[in-house]
Each structure stands twice: as structure tokens, then as C-alpha cells.
Design an enzyme around this catalytic site. Structure first.
Site, PDB file in Angstrom:
ATOM      1  N   CYS A  27       0.844  -1.192   0.000  1.00 36.71           N
ATOM      2  CA  CYS A  27       0.000   0.000   0.000  1.00 36.71           C
ATOM      3  C   CYS A  27       0.877   1.239   0.000  1.00 36.71           C
ATOM      4  CB  CYS A  27      -0.860   0.008   1.252  1.00 36.71           C
ATOM      5  SG  CYS A  27       0.143  -0.043   2.736  1.00 36.71           S
ATOM      6  N   CYS A  30       3.247   1.504   2.886  1.00 36.98           N
ATOM      7  CA  CYS A  30       4.519   0.781   2.785  1.00 36.98           C
ATOM      8  C   CYS A  30       5.534   1.622   2.009  1.00 36.98           C
ATOM      9  CB  CYS A  30       4.330  -0.535   2.047  1.00 36.98           C
ATOM     10  SG  CYS A  30       3.020  -1.550   2.694  1.00 36.98           S
ATOM     11  N   ASP A 429      12.719 -29.980  -5.255  1.00 33.93           N
ATOM     12  CA  ASP A 429      13.958 -30.120  -4.515  1.00 33.93           C
ATOM     13  C   ASP A 429      13.570 -29.990  -3.048  1.00 33.93           C
ATOM     14  OD1 ASP A 429      16.716 -30.066  -3.862  1.00 33.93           O
ATOM     15  OD2 ASP A 429      16.595 -27.898  -3.705  1.00 33.93           O
ATOM     16  N   ASP A 602      15.990 -24.740  -6.153  1.00 32.81           N
ATOM     17  CA  ASP A 602      16.694 -23.472  -5.939  1.00 32.81           C
ATOM     18  C   ASP A 602      18.200 -23.579  -6.116  1.00 32.81           C
ATOM     19  OD1 ASP A 602      17.144 -24.988  -3.659  1.00 32.81           O
ATOM     20  OD2 ASP A 602      17.489 -23.198  -2.458  1.00 32.81           O
ATOM     21  N   ASP A 606      20.260 -27.950  -9.036  1.00 29.84           N
ATOM     22  CA  ASP A 606      18.979 -28.144  -9.710  1.00 29.84           C
ATOM     23  C   ASP A 606      18.988 -27.494 -11.085  1.00 29.84           C
ATOM     24  OD1 ASP A 606      17.795 -29.360  -7.447  1.00 29.84           O
ATOM     25  OD2 ASP A 606      17.586 -27.378  -6.548  1.00 29.84           O
TER      26      ASP A 606
END
Lengths: 707, 61
Positions: A27, A30, A429, A602, A606
Site C-alpha cells: 500500500c 509501505c 527439490d 533453488d 537443480d
């Protein structure tokens, strides 16, 4: 609109720009909180939030590290991750160019329309001729500028003896313009500049939408190899050490690793014990203890030193280079994927050409004269113009990816949505994907004083456990206490003086299997245990995937027992101890069995699997390269965006199919009329725009799909 | 009829001006953060100087 002054690059030396993803910006409050809060931080020159991209750009003193800014953001209540560079920069250029062409076409369209309306209203001969000349004056440069994206692409296709969507478009536009110009020269009653420019305008709208969606292409494998150490201290025959560049290292050399040094080559430990941070290779954040005889890999970081390592592999033979190579190869299989729009174009373009040609020949035979026959042929080309078809895919994908961004998932490429919709198996993973990937400390037993001291010590260290401890403590609302004389000794931990009492964080004496650290305050000791918790909504997400007919597996490089434990908890099948090659092979097996696997992971290990899978998603915490290899990136601690991505992708394909149906239905209706010679190019242009608008309106329904 | 001699150039000039403004706005990065612009209306700016500073780096995003 907020006016923005241009940035003076290089004027203020010593300043650098950093970017952070902050998913929890929701918003105006923030925005204000972050911009004000960061501006108050010492060394920060300015901070600017980009609300749409959920990013913060910070201009700061070069001495202020990114971690400090992330900490400051955390104190303001926002979790943030640094982003290396602006990955959208390349795209921007393309999208901007299309947007400019769109603006020019819009300008031309409006002005020519203005003149055309007067002509239709029955302007007399002199006025009509003047207006036609004015239209020509506007239309020719506009078409030359705004038509470039189509002309160049059509020319390219023709040069290689192929045809694509742009060929009928270019022919239609150029013929209509040429015919209109001829009319203007000879003082004829009709000119179709309006039709030609309007056509360009709508087509460009589709292209501009597509470009906003277009992917940032893979920045290359170079980024990966940069993670390797650039040089190493090598022991010379006379016992002295010498810095040698990575490319000059050779197997058999002995290198000495200092604490915090990134390895430049693979090797075997000869002497010394210490912890190695393999997080960038495996995603496993807990440091691994090595003893003489263990293998260490380039790209990992020695946390304690010194270690003596005998080099076994260098440069292109290292494990990390092997991963890079695998990724490159695996990615090629996916680049062969033909996007749905291209598949449509392949059938559509030749059909349209044949139809227009048939119309021309047919009317010539019927004795309509070449002028009349040409007008009808142009009408056919324009009315069947793939505008609606051109918009069918990008309009839907842009709306869908916009909806997904609001839920924390960034889709990099339109074809990713197409591929995500076809997924039937999901491979996860473990560390960093199903789990958070960061050790979180169990701090329930600590009193407030110990928490403050622990945070004061932990925030001084880069050790993964310290960082995990600091995060847990901050989340629990602890405030760090002042600690002086802070010293970090590799291998033993951090120590300092607090209120005259020696305090320290260090390795516990007991060699338990679980991760733990010892907090000492004066003579008081306590052991803090760590674990890597599952993401809170992991089970829920897997259940949702199962409901959508997607089966899940775990494939992890971790110890088999650890994987077994997680798999049992989630009720799925798991395999541990997999190397990158084995993961890749597993995915290939799934593909040969006719499955379309989704890979979620991640770690760098991978990477090949992410590149090979039919579609892939990486968390925002993943290594840069994994993020690059993946089709989509989700931000935050929740796994839910993964399941959402598939739901939304399927809804998108549904809408795309509807759009194609709408566009085809319109053509079936309009083409016979055009063939019969009942449609002038102008009416054809209006009908075509109408069909485009309907397709866009239908796509907008996707905005609600991500709820 | 003579009116057209004024009106058409004026219409064209206005259109061209609009186009030029659009080009300028795009070059200036005003379309980079459309949602943010909508949100920023709600922020009370107490210290203008700082905000202007902050805006300088917007283009870098």
C-alpha cells in the site's frame, strides 16, 4: 503523475545503486515507510520504491553493504532480497520501441480518420482531393515508422523462403497504401489510408502487449563461472606461497585456503579440518565439515582456514563447469518448444495468402477489372488480418501474469504459461524449496537478556548459522545489545565483551548430528538448536496440486534419511543423494514416459533439471543462475504460488482457446462477405478492430483468476 | 472552407504535440510504475526536498 528528474550518472563518485525485491509492499503506507525509513539510514542518499515491480532502488554510499540495507528493511518490517541488476533492461528497449510505434500509429490513425469522415460526409471534388493528399502526407511517414516491426520481420521470413503472420500484414498494408496513393494521384474517389493505419495500430497493440511479456533471455553461463574463485594461493616447491590465477592452476598443485575464500578449483583436502559453505552448489545452507581426504568443489566457500587442498580438477573440468554445460544443453531442448501463436501462424498465413490470391484471380476472371479485383483482394487480406489472432495469446498472458505478480509469482515468459498449463508431474527439490533453506533457531528457551546478547553477536557474523539465528531472533522481536571488542575467529565463532562480561557464540563441544551453536554469557552456557523447517503451506500446496491432477516427487541432493523424513511428512515419494546429472536423467526419464514435468528447485545442482523440465519455478532465494534457468520465480515464504501458477496457466490457456475460437468465428463470417466484394477496405478495418476489442475484453476476465 | 485552412493545421499540431509529450513522458520513465503512481497520491509529503531526491533514482529502476 509524478515527475522524475533524470539521474546524473557518475556525478557523485562513491555512490552505488542497489536493487531489492520486497514482496510485501502492499500500500501507499509501505511506500512511505520504506522511502522515509531508508533515507534516514546513514549513507543512504535516496530510496525509491517501484510499486508495480515490488522493488526498491537505493542509491547509497559504496561502503554501505547490501546486507546492511536488507537488515534496515527488516527492521522496518519488510523482508527483502538484493537483486543483482535490472534483468528487465533488455526487454525495455524492445517494448519501448513498440510503444513508440504504437503512439505514432495512434496519432496517424486519429488524424486520418478526421479527414476521412469529412470525405465520407460528401466533400466535393476539390476538398476531397486536398483531404486525400493530406491523408497521404500523414499516412506515408506514419506507416514507414510504425510498420517497421512488421516489414523487417516479413522481409526476414521471406529471405529464408518461409512465411509468417507478418507477411500478409505487410502485403496488406503496403498494397492498401500503394493503391490509395495511386487513387490520390489520379484524383480517384476512394483512399484507404485510414484502413492501413488502423490495421497497424491494432497489430502494434498486440505486439506491445507481447513484448511486455517477453522474457528476459538467459544472460548466459558466464554468471555461473564468476562464482568460482579467481585465483588461489599455491604452495611453491620452496615452501612459499604464490597467488596463481584460476586459469593457470593445474591438477596436482597444492593450494592453501584462507577463511572466507572461494575455491578456484576442485580438489581433495590434504590437511586441516573446517567447514565449507556449499550453499551455492547444493542449496544446503548448513556448512559441511570436511576432514583430510574429502572432496571440495570450486565455487564453494571455505568458512574456516587454513586448509591445504590438492587440486584434482580445474577450469572446465570442475563440477561447477559441468553443471554449466549440462544446463546449456538441457535448455536447448526447451527452446525447441513452439509457441501456440506460432503454431497458429503456420497454418493461418498460407491460408490467408491463398484466399486473397484466389479472390484477385477469381474477380479478374469474372471480368471485374484489375482495380476492382485488387480492392477486393486487399479487403480479404485486411479482414482476415490476424489482429484478433495476434492478440488472442498476448492479451490473455499479460492479464494472467499481472494477476500472478500480485500473488508473488513472476512469470518470465509467455511460453512459460503455455508450458505450465500442460504440467502433469511436479518434482521438488528439498532444501530451500520445500523447506525454507535457512536454518531457523529454536529460541524458545532463551530469556530476553540472552536473546539480546545472542542477536548482538549473531548479527556480526556471516556464518550461515549466525544469520539464521539473527533472523529467528529478529522475527521474535529481540533487540540487539551493545557488544564491544567483537572478534570473529574462524572455526570457533564470534566473541566479545558485554557489560564487562565475556560473551561468545561458538561450536558446541558435543559432535551431534543436529545443527547447534553454543551461547556463552560469562560462565553460563546454553546450546541453541537449529533446523530447516518446511514451508508452512507445503502440505497444502501439494494437496492442491494433487487435486489438479499433478503428482509430486522429491528429488534432492541431500542425505537419503533427511529426504525420507520430509517425504514421509508430506506423504509423497522422495529420493535423496541425487547428483545434478542424476536429477537431469530422472527428468529425462519422466519425459520419455510421456510426462510433462514441472521442476521446482533453488540450488545450482537443480540448474540442469530446471533447464530441462517442461516448465520450472525457482524461489526468490535461489541462486541467480537457477532463477535465470527457471520460467518463473516466486517470492516469499509461501509455496502456494506454485500451485496457483498451474491453476492460472490452465485458465489462461482456456481463454486463449476461446480467443482463437472468437477470431476464427469472426473470419468465417466476414471472409465470404469480403470475397463477394461487399466490403470496402475501410469496413474491413472496422470489423477487424471490433474483433480485436472483443478478444481483449475476453482476456480481461483472467484478472480474477488468481484469487 | 477557409476555416479548414486554420483548423486542420491546428488539429495536426495538437496531435503532434500530444505525441511529443508522450515520447517525453516515456523517455522520462513515467510509465515504469503505474500502480505506484496511483498509490503515491495517498502519501502525505512532509519533507518535499527528500522526495525529490528520491525521485531522481526512479529511472534507474
Amino acid at each position: 503523475m509524478n515527475a522524475i528528474a533524470p539521474i546524473d550518472v557518475g556525478k557523485e563518485a562513491g555512490l552505488s545503486d542497489s536493487r531489492f525485491t520486497v514482496p510485501s509492499i502492499r500500500c501507499a503506507g509501505c511506500i512511505a515507510k520504506i522511502e522515509r525509513g531508508l533515507s534516514e539510514l546513514e549513507g543512504v542518499e535516496a530510496a525509491r520504491v517501484n510499486f508495480s515491480a515490488k522493488r526498491v532502488a537505493v542509491r547509497h554510499d559504496a561502503r554501505l553493504s547490501d546486507d546492511k540495507i536488507v537488515d534496515a528493511l527488516l527492521r522496518l518490517g519488510f523482508e527483502a532480497q538484493p537483486v543483482s541488476a535490472n534483468p528487465l533492461a533488455e526487454d525495455d528497449k524492445d517494448a519501448r520501441m513498440l510503444l513508440r510505434a504504437l503512439a505514432v500509429a495512434g496519432f496517424g490513425m486519429m488524424n486520418i480518420m478526421l479527414l476521412s469522415v469529412s470525405v465520407w460526409a460528401g466533400a466535393d471534388v476539390v476538398t476531397r482531393e486536398m483531404f486525400h493528399w493530406l491523408s497521404a502526407l500523414i499516412a506515408l511517414p506514419v506507416i514507414a515508422y510504425a510498420g517497421r516491426p512488421f516489414f523487417s520481420s516479413a522481409a526476414m521470413a521471406l529471405r529464408y523462403g518461409r512465411t509468417n503472420m507478418d507477411v500478409p500484414i505487410s502485403i496488406g498494408v503496403l498494397l492498401a497504401t500503394g493503391l490509395s496513393f495511386y487513387e490520390t494521384l489520379t484524383g480517384g474517389p476512394h483512399a484507404y489510408f485510414d484502413g492501413a493505419v488502423m490495421l497497424l495500430f491494432f497489430l502494434l497493440a498486440g505486439r506491445a502487449l507481447d513484448a511486455t511479456m517477453r522474457n528476459r533471455t538467459r544472460a548466459g553461463i558466464g554468471a555461473l563461472l564468476q562464482r568460482m574463485g579467481k585465483s588461489a594461493s599455491v604452495v611453491q616447491p620452496d615452501g612459499s606461497t604464490k597467488r596463481i590465477a584460476a586459469e593457470d592452476l593445474a591438477p596436482g598443485m597444492i593450494m592453501i585456503l584462507a577463511a572466507g575464500e572461494a575455491l578456484a578449483a576442485d580438489g581433495t583436502v590434504l590437511e586441516g579440518t573446517g567447514a565449507i559453505d556449499r550453499s551455492m552448489l547444493t542449496g544446503e545452507s548448513a556448512p559441511e565439515q570436511v576432514v583430510p581426504g574429502d572432496q571440495v568443489h570450486a565455487g564453494t566457500v571455505a568458512l574456516d582456514g587454513p586448509l591445504r587442498v590438492e587440486i584434482t580438477a580445474t577450469q572446465d573440468d570442475t563440477a561447477i563447469a559441468e553443471i554449466a554445460r549440462l544446463m546449456d544443453e538441457a535448455g536447448q531442448s526447451r527452446s525447441r518448444y513452439v509457441r501456440i501463436a506460432d503454431r497458429a501462424a503456420r497454418i493461418y498465413a498460407p491460408a490467408v495468402h491463398t484466399l486473397a490470391l484466389a479472390a484477385f484471380v477469381g474477380w479478374m476472371i469474372a471480368g471485374a477489372g484489375w482495380y476492382h479485383a485488387l480492392v477486393i483482394a486487399i479487403s480479404v487480406l485486411i479482414i482476415t488480418c490476424p489482429c484478433a489472432i495476434g492478440l488472442a495469446v498476448p492479451a490473455a498472458q499479460v492479464v494472467a501474469s499481472g494477476a500472478l505478480i500480485r500473488k508473488g509469482l513472476l512469470v518470465k515468459d509467455g511460453s512459460a504459461l503455455e508450458r505450465l498449463a500442460e504440467i502433469d508431474v511436479a518434482v521438488f527439490d528439498k532444501t530451500g524449496t520445500l523447506t525454507l533453506g535457512e536454518p531457523r533457531a529454536d529460541i524458545a528457551d532463551l530469556d530476553e537478556q540472552s536473546r539480546a546478547v545472542a542477536l548482538g553477536l549473531a548479527q556480526q557474523s556471516r556464518h550461515p548459522l549466525s544469520r539464521g539465528l539473527a533472523t529467528s531472533l529478529r522475527t521474535a522481536g529481540a533487540k540487539p545489545s551493545e557488544i564491544s571488542d567483537i572478534r570473529e575467529q574462524s572455526g570457533t565463532g564470534v566473541s566479545g565483551i558485554w557489560n564487562g562480561v565475556p560473551v561468545s557464540l561458538g561450536r558446541p563441544d558435543t559432535t551431534e548430528a543436529t545443527l547447534a551453536t553454543r551461547l556463552s554469557i560469562g560462565r553460563r552456557d546454553c546450546i541453541i538448536h537449529f533446523e530447516d523447517p518446511l514451508r508452512a503451506d507445503a502440505a497444502e500446496t501439494l494437496a492442491r496440486l494433487a487435486r489438479d491432477g499433478v503428482q509430486s516427487h522429491v528429488l534432492s541432493g541431500d542425505r537419503a534419511e533427511a529426504v525420507e523424513h520430509v517425504a514421509r511428512e508430506l506423504g509423497i515419494v522422495g529420493q535423496g543423494g541425487m547428483t545434478p546429472t542424476e536429477k537431469l536423467a530422472e527428468l529425462r526419464t519422466l519425459q520419455t514416459q510421456g510426462h510433462r514435468p514441472l521442476m521446482v528447485g533453488d540450488g545450482l545442482n537443480d540448474g540442469p533439471a530446471l533447464a530441462a523440465a517442461h516448465a520450472s519455478i525457482a524461489p526468490g532465494t535461489a541462486s541467480d543462475l537457477s532463477q535465470q534457468a527457471a520460467d518463473a520465480v516466486f517470492i516469499g515464504e509461501r509455496l502456494a504460488p506454485v500451485a496457483l501458477a498451474i491453476t492460472v496457466a490452465r485458465a489462461t490457456m482456456q481463454i486463449v482457446k476461446q480467443n482463437f475460437a472468437l477470431a476464427l468465428g469472426y473470419n468465417l463470417l466476414a471472409v465470404p462477405l469480403a470475397l463477394a466484394g461487399l466490403v470496402t477496405p475501410l469496413i474491413a478495418a472496422i470489423a477487424m478492430s471490433l474483433s480485436s476489442l472483443i478478444v481483449v475484453a475476453n482476456s480481461l476476465r483472467l484478472a480474477r483468476s488468481a484469487r | 472552407m477557409t476555416g479548414l485552412l486554420f483548423l486542420i493545421p491546428i488539429a495536426l499540431a495538437m496531435g503532434a504535440f500530444g505525441l511529443a509529450m508522450f515520447f517525453w513522458a516515456m523517455r522520462d520513465g513515467q510509465f515504469e510504475d503505474l500502480d505506484g503512481a496511483a498509490q503515491r497520491i495517498l502519501i502525505d509529503d512532509e519533507n518535499d526536498g527528500e522526495t525529490n531526491d528520491a525521485q531522481r533514482i526512479d529511472r534507474a529502476q
